[in-house]
Design an enzyme around this catalytic site. Structure first.
Site, PDB file in Angstrom:
ATOM      1  N   ASP A 171       3.497   5.780   3.982  1.00 60.28           N
ATOM      2  CA  ASP A 171       2.754   4.912   4.896  1.00 60.28           C
ATOM      3  C   ASP A 171       2.309   5.684   6.139  1.00 60.28           C
ATOM      4  OD1 ASP A 171       4.858   3.452   3.274  1.00 60.28           O
ATOM      5  OD2 ASP A 171       3.650   1.764   3.916  1.00 60.28           O
ATOM      6  N   ASP A 200       0.252   4.402   0.534  1.00 54.39           N
ATOM      7  CA  ASP A 200      -0.434   4.037   1.782  1.00 54.39           C
ATOM      8  C   ASP A 200      -0.796   5.296   2.560  1.00 54.39           C
ATOM      9  OD1 ASP A 200      -0.340   1.425   1.066  1.00 54.39           O
ATOM     10  OD2 ASP A 200       1.014   0.783   2.667  1.00 54.39           O
ATOM     11  N   TYR A 203      -5.032   4.192   5.570  1.00 56.02           N
ATOM     12  CA  TYR A 203      -5.236   2.903   6.266  1.00 56.02           C
ATOM     13  C   TYR A 203      -6.682   2.715   6.708  1.00 56.02           C
ATOM     14  CZ  TYR A 203      -0.255   2.002   6.108  1.00 56.02           C
ATOM     15  OH  TYR A 203       1.017   1.760   5.651  1.00 56.02           O
ATOM     16  N   ASN A 237      -0.587  -0.552  -1.352  1.00 54.89           N
ATOM     17  CA  ASN A 237      -1.586  -1.621  -1.224  1.00 54.89           C
ATOM     18  C   ASN A 237      -2.816  -1.173  -0.448  1.00 54.89           C
ATOM     19  OD1 ASN A 237       0.669  -1.695   0.690  1.00 54.89           O
ATOM     20  ND2 ASN A 237      -0.555  -3.250   1.769  1.00 54.89           N
ATOM     21  N   HIS A 322       5.947   1.900  -4.426  1.00 53.95           N
ATOM     22  CA  HIS A 322       5.551   1.550  -3.061  1.00 53.95           C
ATOM     23  C   HIS A 322       6.332   0.377  -2.464  1.00 53.95           C
ATOM     24  CE1 HIS A 322       3.185   1.647   0.526  1.00 53.95           C
ATOM     25  NE2 HIS A 322       2.881   0.375   0.389  1.00 53.95           N
ATOM     26  N   HIS A 332       7.672  -8.004   4.204  1.00 56.64           N
ATOM     27  CA  HIS A 332       7.505  -7.776   2.767  1.00 56.64           C
ATOM     28  C   HIS A 332       8.766  -8.132   1.990  1.00 56.64           C
ATOM     29  CE1 HIS A 332       3.827  -5.906   3.975  1.00 56.64           C
ATOM     30  NE2 HIS A 332       4.428  -4.926   4.585  1.00 56.64           N
ATOM     31  N   HIS A 359       6.043   0.962   2.181  1.00 56.61           N
ATOM     32  CA  HIS A 359       5.569  -0.396   2.434  1.00 56.61           C
ATOM     33  C   HIS A 359       6.167  -1.023   3.684  1.00 56.61           C
ATOM     34  CE1 HIS A 359       3.108  -3.680   1.306  1.00 56.61           C
ATOM     35  NE2 HIS A 359       4.039  -4.465   0.829  1.00 56.61           N
ATOM     36  N   VAL A 360       7.493  -1.027   3.800  1.00 55.70           N
ATOM     37  CA  VAL A 360       8.143  -1.538   5.009  1.00 55.70           C
ATOM     38  C   VAL A 360       8.186  -0.390   6.017  1.00 55.70           C
ATOM     39  CG1 VAL A 360      10.261  -2.491   5.968  1.00 55.70           C
ATOM     40  CG2 VAL A 360       9.489  -3.182   3.692  1.00 55.70           C
TER      41      VAL A 360
END
Ligand SMILES: [Fe+2]
Length: 473
Positions: A171, A200, A203, A237, A322, A332, A359-360
């Site tokens: 991320d 990720d 962005y 995502n 992810h 999430h 993700h988190v």
């Protein structure tokens, strides 16, 4: 002020007893929510004229250079780059260190794509094959007079006791915090030899109309690492880029044009789930945002894939995905649950060593936890927090992107959660041999050499003793 002795003693006794009781509760629980609290600041994307986004000089200069593994066992590399003014050449010239005169050439291909009003540059991909293991290669892209030269080191031959060090980033994005994370990874004295990236990337989709110029800036930003060592890609995502409101209905369009993966080498049928061997590790990449239910291509592939892993050849079985399966943050929460239900019994059966997710936007490391006994009617609804056949789950989505920290946790801390902290950072895994691997998490606020969380992993196939408990003692 000096208190008379008779008045000090009862006071100190009470304090000492209270301290002992609190300490005992803290250590006996085995769960740690770090007391380190990072100051809340907004993570802003670095401005477009930042030096990290600088376009290399020269007409049609290759930019956004990046490499990833190009085959199943580490003897091939995929080189990718972008030229802006014209297609130029998709050829890579490469040579072994100290052998500049004996150079080789590999032919690549070029592609472009459009996304809403954005038109990409010329995106080149070239696979270099039949490399020698444990060898430093230089490679050159572009056409005279504007060529650029980089280097990489191939991994050792696949084998059970070859040391190898991985870095973990997730991320990442392109904020000032992202830059700190990447700098800390680069400056970490535990030198990572390849990055396992848990999804990720740029962005770009947080900008109006998924401004794909932010895919370009991100690739220029990370070039300083990914042009020199492979990053292994997982989709998150923010790679979906599905935006029917602006006519963009092809999921993963920017990602698939820009970031190839060696999926065919592991008999996968899509670039989002695949496996590689690298030194002593077998790495399985799963796709949280591609279908994984029964009978789907990903499900069928993983069912056939796991029995193929030979732990006598590659003792360390690592899974990247992810959306985390075990996550005690209030962000999430349980989004990974449906994938856990589908695949967790296999992970326990095949004794996966560790599962990394993103993700988190925080950090968390679990016990060896499993919840495979639960089946809605048997009442066994508590995850088993010391299952020695189960993986350790690590959330490392703390790269520092524009969405900021996930700093709200569920309370009390679940039994399965061994350590959690809402800070940005990265992790490293030094595989020493078939039984032992040293793991560390490095928060950005610390010095480069500091481990804010660490653990000695004991291999699940060769040495399946309780390593999480050993870490606490
Ligand atoms: Fe995500």
């Amino acid at each position: 002020m000096v208190l008379p002795r008779s008045r000090i003693s009862p006071f100190l006794c009470v304090i000492a007893l209270l301290g002992f009781w609190l300490n005992a509760a803290y250590f006996c629980s085995g769960r740690i929510t770090s007391t380190y609290v990072r100051a809340e600041e907004k993570s802003l994307d670095m401005p477009l004229d930042s030096d990290v986004f600088r376009v290399p000089p020269g007409y049609n200069a290759p930019q956004q250079v990046h490499i990833t593994q190009g085959d199943h066992d580490g003897k091939a590399v995929i080189v990718s780059w972008v030229t802006m003014e014209e297609p130029g050449s998709s050829e890579v010239t490469y040579w072994k260190e100290h052998s500049r005169k004996h150079y080789y050439k590999a032919k690549g291909e070029v592609t472009t794509y459009k996304y809403y009003t954005y038109s990409s540059g010329y995106i080149h991909h070239c696979t270099i094959q039949n490399l020698e293991h444990n060898t430093k290669y230089y490679y050159q892209v572009g056409t005279a007079p504007t060529t650029r030269t980089f280097w990489f080191v191939t991994p050792p031959p696949v084998g059970p006791d070859v040391p190898y060090t991985f870095g973990f980033i997730g991320d990442l994005g392109q904020t000032f915090d992202s830059n700190r994370t990447l700098t800390h990874y680069e400056q970490n004295p535990i030198k990572g030899q390849a990055v396992l990236f848990v999804g990720d990337l740029s962005y770009a989709d947080n900008h109006p109309n998924h401004d794909n110029n932010r895919w370009d800036t991100w690739a220029r930003f990370v070039e300083r690492s990914v042009a020199y060592q492979p990053w292994i890609w997982t989709t998150g995502n923010h790679e979906i880029d599905f935006a029917p409101e602006i006519g963009e209905t092809e999921p993963f369009k920017p990602f698939t044009h820009r970031y190839p993966t060696p999926y065919r080498a592991s008999n996968s049928t899509a670039p989002f789930w695949y496996s590689i061997k690298r030194g002593p590790a077998y790495i399985i990449v799963l796709a949280s945002y591609s279908a994984y239910g029964m009978y789907t291509p990903q499900y069928n592939w993983l069912e056939e894939e796991l029995p193929k892993v030979n732990r006598r050849e590659t003792p360390w079985l690592i899974v990247l995905l992810h959306s985390p399966w075990y996550n005690s943050y209030q962000y999430h929460y349980m989004e990974g649950e449906s994938m856990r239900v589908m695949f967790e019994p296999w992970f326990v059966k095949y004794k996966v060593d560790m599962v990394f997710a993103g993700h988190v936007h925080a950090y968390e490391r679990s016990e060896r936890v499993s919840n495979v006994a639960y089946n809605i009617v048997n009442g066994l609804c508590q995850p088993l927090s010391s299952d020695q056949s189960a993986p350790v789950y690590i959330t490392i989505g703390d790269g520092g992107n524009i969405e900021g920290l996930a700093n709200s946790m569920t309370e009390p801390q679940p039994k399965y959660s061994a350590f959690r902290e809402a800070s940005f950072g990265h992790a490293t895994l030094e595989i020493k041999n078939r039984t032992h691997a040293r793991y560390g998490w490095h928060r950005n606020q610390d010095g480069f050499a500091v481990e804010a969380d660490s653990m000695w992993f004991h291999n699940r196939f060769w040495y399946p003793v309780d390593d999480v408990a050993a870490t606490k003692s």
